[in-house]
Design an enzyme around this catalytic site. Sequence first.
Site, short mmCIF file in Angstrom:
data_model
loop_
_atom_site.label_atom_id
_atom_site.label_comp_id
_atom_site.label_asym_id
_atom_site.label_seq_id
_atom_site.Cartn_x
_atom_site.Cartn_y
_atom_site.Cartn_z
N THR A 1 37.29 33.44 39.53
CA THR A 1 35.98 33.96 38.75
C THR A 1 37.04 34.50 38.10
OG1 THR A 1 35.22 34.80 41.01
CG2 THR A 1 34.98 36.15 38.58
N HIS B 1 36.28 31.16 35.42
CA HIS B 1 34.52 30.55 34.88
C HIS B 1 34.28 32.10 33.83
CE1 HIS B 1 32.98 28.86 38.75
NE2 HIS B 1 34.12 29.68 39.44
#
Length: 342
Positions: A40, A43
């Site tokens: 994450t 990202h």
Amino acid sequence: MKAIVKHHRGFGAELQIVDIPQINENEVLIKVKATSICGTDVHIYTWDAWSESRVNPPYVFGHEFSGEVVEIGSKVTSVEIGDFVSAETHLVCYECPQCLTGQYHICKNTKIIGVDTDGCFAEYVALPAVNLWKNPKEMPFDVASIQEPMGNAVHTVLAGDVAGKSVAVIGCGPIGIMAVGVAKAAGASQVIALDLNDYRLNLAKEMGATTVINSKNEDPLAKINELTDGNGVDVVCEMSGHPIAMDQGFKMVTNGGRVSILSLPVRPVEIDITNDIVFKGITVQGITGRKMYETWQQVSRLLKSGQVDVTPLITHHFSLDDFKKGFDLMIEGKCGKVVLHP
């Protein structure tokens, strides 16, 4: 304090000097000892479509860590100064229908540390005391920092029975690799790891995979067919988020089997629902976060017992100052888990 700040709506991040967080009466201030990079975080760092729609720079990101409690709010009774802790990263409301029925992990008002609030890529982090998990003093800081993502792996694998069953883990990022170790510890008869990255497939082998398949070099469906006498696997843990791999996962699962999906595809995925779900009679389950706090208990016990050893997965350590080296390795897929030390 030093902190890694997502400073703008674009690629990258900056090391900045920011204020040490102030705590309220129900919060705790923690000195971060180790913090690990999650997919994450990658990202957010690379600024993909999901990040663009979700996060609001500038802010401190990061959500996986271990550290020492150095200050507690006036109403905190669950932890003490000096306690060694990690944290559940879902901040839940405790009031929605899901929370009121004990399903905190799917709270409809969830906020995530380091995504929706300031996170732990810093020397200090402030968190609600209710979110803290006390660690054994003997647990290494780096191992303690990856319990949160290990919880995702545990939740995915143990969403149903795996003892004596064949399990395919599709996508060998760090959480997929941990899922391999969890499935093996839970008594799976076969643990088949699939990816396109030989480096990470080798790590999956170290974590207990009985077979690894590089889907770039051989047909994964033909190989699964061969390994299961034409029956397909009992359980698929989908960690890749790639449309082709996800479709293959539904095709390789046996009639009456289970597909548990942790991955987050960045665009809609086409699945043959009629033939690969309905006529097969399979169970499909979306996995989000960790059950609070059943999954944390499972993680802690698996680590303490030695049934799952995550040390082969932790491949790189950097200071907070050198965070860009860690992100480069994650982007290139040339690492397991990368741990930063403030």
